[in-house]
Design a protein around this motif. Sequence first.
Motif, PDB file in Angstrom:
ATOM      1  N   GLY A  26       0.788  -1.228   0.000  1.00  0.00           N
ATOM      2  CA  GLY A  26       0.000   0.000   0.000  1.00  0.00           C
ATOM      3  C   GLY A  26       0.819   1.276   0.000  1.00  0.00           C
ATOM      4  O   GLY A  26       0.251   2.366   0.079  1.00  0.00           O
ATOM      5  N   ASP A  40      -3.879  -2.681  -8.504  1.00  0.00           N
ATOM      6  CA  ASP A  40      -2.647  -1.882  -8.421  1.00  0.00           C
ATOM      7  C   ASP A  40      -1.396  -2.768  -8.456  1.00  0.00           C
ATOM      8  O   ASP A  40      -0.284  -2.269  -8.377  1.00  0.00           O
ATOM      9  CB  ASP A  40      -2.670  -0.986  -7.172  1.00  0.00           C
ATOM     10  N   ASP A  42      -0.097  -4.827  -6.388  1.00  0.00           N
ATOM     11  CA  ASP A  42       0.704  -4.795  -5.153  1.00  0.00           C
ATOM     12  C   ASP A  42       1.054  -6.239  -4.772  1.00  0.00           C
ATOM     13  O   ASP A  42       0.306  -6.937  -4.082  1.00  0.00           O
ATOM     14  CB  ASP A  42      -0.130  -4.117  -4.062  1.00  0.00           C
ATOM     15  N   SER A  76      -7.101  -0.542  -4.985  1.00  0.00           N
ATOM     16  CA  SER A  76      -6.052  -0.759  -3.994  1.00  0.00           C
ATOM     17  C   SER A  76      -6.129  -2.190  -3.513  1.00  0.00           C
ATOM     18  O   SER A  76      -7.183  -2.676  -3.106  1.00  0.00           O
ATOM     19  CB  SER A  76      -6.224   0.187  -2.811  1.00  0.00           C
TER      20      SER A  76
END
Length: 162
Positions: A26, A40, A42, A76
């Motif tokens: 994050g 995203d 991640d 996210s």
Amino acid sequence: MGSSVRIGHGYDVHPLVEGRPLILGGVRIDSPRGLAGHSDADVLTHAIASALLGSLALGDLGTHFPDTDLRWRGASSLELLAAVYAMVKERGYVLGNCDATIVAQQPRLAGFVAAMRANLASVLEVDSDAISVKATTHEGLGAVGRGEGIVAQAVVTIVFVA
Ligand code: MG
């Protein structure tokens, strides 16, 4: 009968490409290239979410969050992690601890680890000392060593509380 403590392992890899932000745990990290992917991308958060699913034998991340699902496009991954953790809690478990490793040839990540741990601890409702994030290079070996992508692995324990 379920066990009171269970363990899970997660692995993820995403390619590094131009024109994408680099987000790990994050945290947005200053980098000329970022990870490609549907959300995203991640990779650290995905590995942890995968480990949580694995701890309850709930299948893989792609089954629960297919890349055809527009809900997660550009989302996210902390939201995705929260959704996975809700599944864990629904089954009566909470996180015990998490140990994760990021394998990235570049950039240097040491300065961002504390912020990553804080973000992940917040989503997983634990103190930061329950979340270990380590970063290592791949010593120049192979695709990851050439900087073509970033790998993350995670192990979690979950504890039955209700
Ligand atoms: Mg992924």
